[in-house]
Design an enzyme around this catalytic site. Sequence first.
Site, PDB file in Angstrom:
ATOM      1  N   LYS A   1       0.830  -1.210   0.000  1.00  0.00           N
ATOM      2  CA  LYS A   1       0.000   0.000   0.000  1.00  0.00           C
ATOM      3  C   LYS A   1       0.862   1.258   0.000  1.00  0.00           C
ATOM      4  O   LYS A   1       0.613   2.201  -0.770  1.00  0.00           O
ATOM      5  CB  LYS A   1      -0.922  -0.010   1.220  1.00  0.00           C
ATOM      6  CG  LYS A   1      -1.707   1.273   1.429  1.00  0.00           C
ATOM      7  CD  LYS A   1      -2.671   1.564   0.293  1.00  0.00           C
ATOM      8  CE  LYS A   1      -3.538   2.778   0.622  1.00  0.00           C
ATOM      9  NZ  LYS A   1      -4.474   3.099  -0.453  1.00  0.00           N
TER      10      LYS A   1
ATOM     11  N   CYS B   1      -3.856   9.820   1.155  1.00  0.00           N
ATOM     12  CA  CYS B   1      -2.881   8.752   0.881  1.00  0.00           C
ATOM     13  C   CYS B   1      -1.566   9.275   0.326  1.00  0.00           C
ATOM     14  O   CYS B   1      -0.528   9.167   0.970  1.00  0.00           O
ATOM     15  CB  CYS B   1      -3.483   7.733  -0.087  1.00  0.00           C
ATOM     16  SG  CYS B   1      -4.685   6.628   0.659  1.00  0.00           S
TER      17      CYS B   1
END
Length: 417
Positions: A215, A269
């Site tokens: 991720k 993010c």
Amino acid sequence: MAVSVRPKVCVMGLGYIGLPTAAIVARSGSQVIGIDVRADVVETVNSGGVHIEEVDLDALVQGVVARGLLRASTEIEEADVFLIAVPTPFDDDHAPDISYVLSAARTIAPVLKAGDLIVLESTSPVGTTDALRDLIAELRPDLHVPRAGNGTGDIAIAYCPERVLPGRILVELIDNDRCIGGITPRCARKALAFYRGFVRGACITTSARVAEMVKLSENAFRDVNIAFANELSMVSDRLGIDVWEVVRLANRHPRVNILSPGPGVGGHCIAVDPWFIVHSAPDITPLIRTARQVNDGKTDYVVEHAASLIEANPGARVALLGLAFKANVDDFRESPALKVASDLARKFGDRIVIVEPHIATLPPVFDGTGVVLADIDQALLDCPIMVVLVDHDIFKSVPPEERGGKIVYDTRGIWSA
């Protein structure tokens, strides 16, 4: 023939990921309870409403609430599956803060029972799932908590990060591939069985630490590539070259794909996750650190460039187009457009007009500045200077003749020839 029973699912955190996930899982037939610390969020969801803007989410939430498949609460309840989707910010020194994750674990611990599954979905530094496991083991010594090498446990713990784009969350939660990392292979398989109940994309199992790094790597990759584009845009400015033409023509090479520059990088993010990698190995991550500095520096560059333009036109009103971190959403998390606008508002006060079609009132950061919120039509009438900060579709719809004669600073290239 045996009838499969859908698990009861508890989603910790009803934000931009938690609420859509809760609604999708509820639509698949599970009873879902969403836990949030904000009573107003709980009340909104229980009334069938939403507190965030996302395509088709309002209708989905209304439907699953009406069918009795989704409800919200501030109090934890027993469940079969616990999904943790809480924030993981960083501090002033860019050190990751996993306190929200650990707080969620403390909340879950008293109601855990043998057979339960815990999945962390929050973007997290490598080792966070291990830390969650260790805290659960400390709080519930009566449960056998899985560890690498022992293969079994009374409960299962896994990590499965989201991979979604705001504006397409409901589609991508189902269609995108999922990387599922277990504390043990058995944990990963149990999580795999759960996600297969509503995900059409491929579900690939690995270890929790690998999944955590996957991720972070995805978002750091994009950050580094955006930094190249942003640096290229600043060099082009200095040389008097249209960077949008440069990118367009360079990308005709079969092995070149330069991303679009902008006023910086935002969102929950890409603007955050690379720092988690840097913090884990600060001595061997100069590229990732530099990319973060370039992208943050691009925001300061835009402020300086816009300020110079405004100062060169005394008295002229200025329309700042967009506050969100990306197009067609109301998400302002880590938004470079919001930082640019707030800096210019403090400097130029009531000369500034904000155009953000996805909000009804300005954020508190503009309190006392004299700045006003207007629609694009009014801004085109009142403002000789236009600064494009977000590429919302409504801004793209303005034809050249409507902005003819305007002084334009376009950080997104939507009005580039």
